[in-house]
Write a protein that holds these residues in place. Structure first.
Motif, mmCIF file in Angstrom:
data_model
loop_
_atom_site.group_PDB
_atom_site.id
_atom_site.type_symbol
_atom_site.label_atom_id
_atom_site.label_comp_id
_atom_site.label_asym_id
_atom_site.label_seq_id
_atom_site.Cartn_x
_atom_site.Cartn_y
_atom_site.Cartn_z
ATOM 1 N N GLN A 120 0.826 -1.189 0.000
ATOM 2 C CA GLN A 120 0.000 0.000 0.000
ATOM 3 C C GLN A 120 0.865 1.245 0.000
ATOM 4 O O GLN A 120 1.625 1.481 0.930
ATOM 5 N N TYR A 127 0.140 14.300 -7.576
ATOM 6 C CA TYR A 127 -1.244 14.748 -7.662
ATOM 7 C C TYR A 127 -2.054 13.920 -6.684
ATOM 8 O O TYR A 127 -1.919 12.693 -6.664
ATOM 9 N N LEU A 154 -5.891 13.391 -4.504
ATOM 10 C CA LEU A 154 -7.329 13.619 -4.578
ATOM 11 C C LEU A 154 -8.000 13.050 -3.334
ATOM 12 O O LEU A 154 -7.504 12.096 -2.722
ATOM 13 N N TYR A 163 -11.847 11.520 -2.343
ATOM 14 C CA TYR A 163 -13.140 11.080 -2.828
ATOM 15 C C TYR A 163 -14.035 10.800 -1.625
ATOM 16 O O TYR A 163 -13.583 10.376 -0.566
ATOM 17 N N PHE A 216 -15.742 12.523 -6.631
ATOM 18 C CA PHE A 216 -14.612 13.426 -6.450
ATOM 19 C C PHE A 216 -14.994 14.581 -5.527
ATOM 20 O O PHE A 216 -16.075 15.162 -5.637
ATOM 21 N N PHE A 260 -11.986 8.614 0.837
ATOM 22 C CA PHE A 260 -10.792 7.959 0.319
ATOM 23 C C PHE A 260 -9.781 8.994 -0.135
ATOM 24 O O PHE A 260 -10.123 9.944 -0.847
ATOM 25 N N SER A 271 -1.514 9.991 -7.437
ATOM 26 C CA SER A 271 -1.031 9.522 -8.731
ATOM 27 C C SER A 271 0.179 10.327 -9.157
ATOM 28 O O SER A 271 0.471 11.384 -8.606
ATOM 29 N N ILE A 286 1.078 12.519 -12.175
ATOM 30 C CA ILE A 286 0.158 13.223 -13.070
ATOM 31 C C ILE A 286 0.275 12.739 -14.502
ATOM 32 O O ILE A 286 -0.675 12.815 -15.272
ATOM 33 N N SER A 287 1.427 12.209 -14.879
ATOM 34 C CA SER A 287 1.583 11.709 -16.240
ATOM 35 C C SER A 287 1.038 10.292 -16.408
ATOM 36 O O SER A 287 1.037 9.753 -17.507
ATOM 37 N N ASP A 288 0.552 9.734 -15.319
ATOM 38 C CA ASP A 288 0.068 8.358 -15.301
ATOM 39 C C ASP A 288 -1.434 8.360 -15.069
ATOM 40 O O ASP A 288 -1.962 9.236 -14.388
ATOM 41 N N TYR A 289 -2.130 7.385 -15.607
ATOM 42 C CA TYR A 289 -3.566 7.311 -15.403
ATOM 43 C C TYR A 289 -3.941 6.581 -14.114
ATOM 44 O O TYR A 289 -5.074 6.603 -13.696
ATOM 45 N N LYS A 290 -2.982 5.950 -13.492
ATOM 46 C CA LYS A 290 -3.288 5.068 -12.371
ATOM 47 C C LYS A 290 -3.437 5.852 -11.076
ATOM 48 O O LYS A 290 -2.575 6.663 -10.720
ATOM 49 N N LEU A 291 -4.546 5.621 -10.351
ATOM 50 C CA LEU A 291 -4.744 6.180 -9.021
ATOM 51 C C LEU A 291 -4.505 5.092 -7.985
ATOM 52 O O LEU A 291 -4.998 3.974 -8.131
ATOM 53 N N PHE A 307 -5.246 4.201 -4.095
ATOM 54 C CA PHE A 307 -6.178 4.622 -3.059
ATOM 55 C C PHE A 307 -5.755 4.140 -1.677
ATOM 56 O O PHE A 307 -5.163 3.057 -1.534
ATOM 57 N N GLY A 308 -6.130 4.931 -0.665
ATOM 58 C CA GLY A 308 -6.044 4.466 0.703
ATOM 59 C C GLY A 308 -7.269 3.619 1.028
ATOM 60 O O GLY A 308 -8.163 3.449 0.203
#
Lengths: 111, 112
Positions: free
Chosen positions: B2, B32, B34, B36, B46, B89, B93, B95-100, B102-103
């Motif tokens: 994690q 980056y 976020l 949720y 979001f 949550f 990420s 920022i150049s990657d699409y993968k998030l 999460f906690g």
């Protein structure tokens, strides 16, 4: 108007069966995702497609296969279902990197 | 492994008071972040985000603080309202990657 929709919302099936979950987004986004939320509540990325091209393929059993017929749809097919596949599966979409919009989830129960 | 951790599984706060949710991350490449919010039987929605070039971002009652040296961020909700009762949550990420990533989430309960 539902931005990201998934069907079905609930799915109960027996071990060994094959099932599909469908996802559609009407946001005009280029990228779609599948996440799995397990019993410990972690949201883990499984797959991502950008303009119908697979860009993220995490370590998941090859019984799981995503299919993207067009950029508004991303379906998840699961073969030979196992008890450990029971979870909530979320579809999401995004236009660029960063903020993702999630569907309501599909609760899969394998008995 | 994690990379994003929310060490408080739950938080109870009185209506009108401040809610403070914490999040730690281990990957120094994350730039980056976020937050949720999730209600039962719904997908995450979001709430607010912050990039690593800032240390604070505010949106109405919600403020996110980022401490890059400590690899820590927090979400402040002031004042807390009953409708804020949900699971929150933290996600991160590159920022150049699409993968998030999460906690595990923090369940907030706002008491009347």
């Amino acid at each position: 108007d539902t931005a990201v929709s998934q069907t079905p919302k609930y799915l109960v099936t027996q071990m060994g069966n094959d099932k599909s979950i469908k996802c559609e987004q009407n946001l005009g986004h280029d990228t779609m995702y599948w996440y799995k939320q397990d019993s410990k509540k972690f949201l883990k990325i499984m797959f991502s497609y950008n303009n119908k091209e697979l860009i993220i393929n995490e370590t998941v059993p090859n019984r799981f296969s995503p299919k993207s017929p067009d950029k508004a749809h991303l379906n998840l097919h699961i073969n030979s279902l196992e008890l450990g596949d029971s979870a909530v599966y979320f579809c999401a979409s995004s236009q660029t990197h960063g903020q993702q919009y999630f569907g309501p989830g599909t609760r899969l129960t394998v008995t | 492994d994690q990379q994003v951790k929310q060490n408080s599984p739950s938080l109870s706060v009185q209506e009108g008071r401040i809610s403070i949710l914490n999040c730690d991350y281990t990957n120094s490449m994350f730039d980056y972040f976020l937050w949720y919010k999730k209600y039962p039987a719904e997908g995450p929605t979001f709430l607010i985000s912050i990039s690593s070039i800032k240390d604070k971002n505010e949106d109405g009652r919600f403020t996110v603080f980022l401490n890059k040296s400590a690899k820590h961020l927090s979400l402040h909700i002031v004042p807390s309202q009953p409708g804020d009762s949900a699971v929150y949550f933290c996600a991160a990420s590159v920022i150049s990657d699409y993968k998030l990533s999460f906690g595990a989430g923090t369940t907030v309960t706002v008491r009347a």
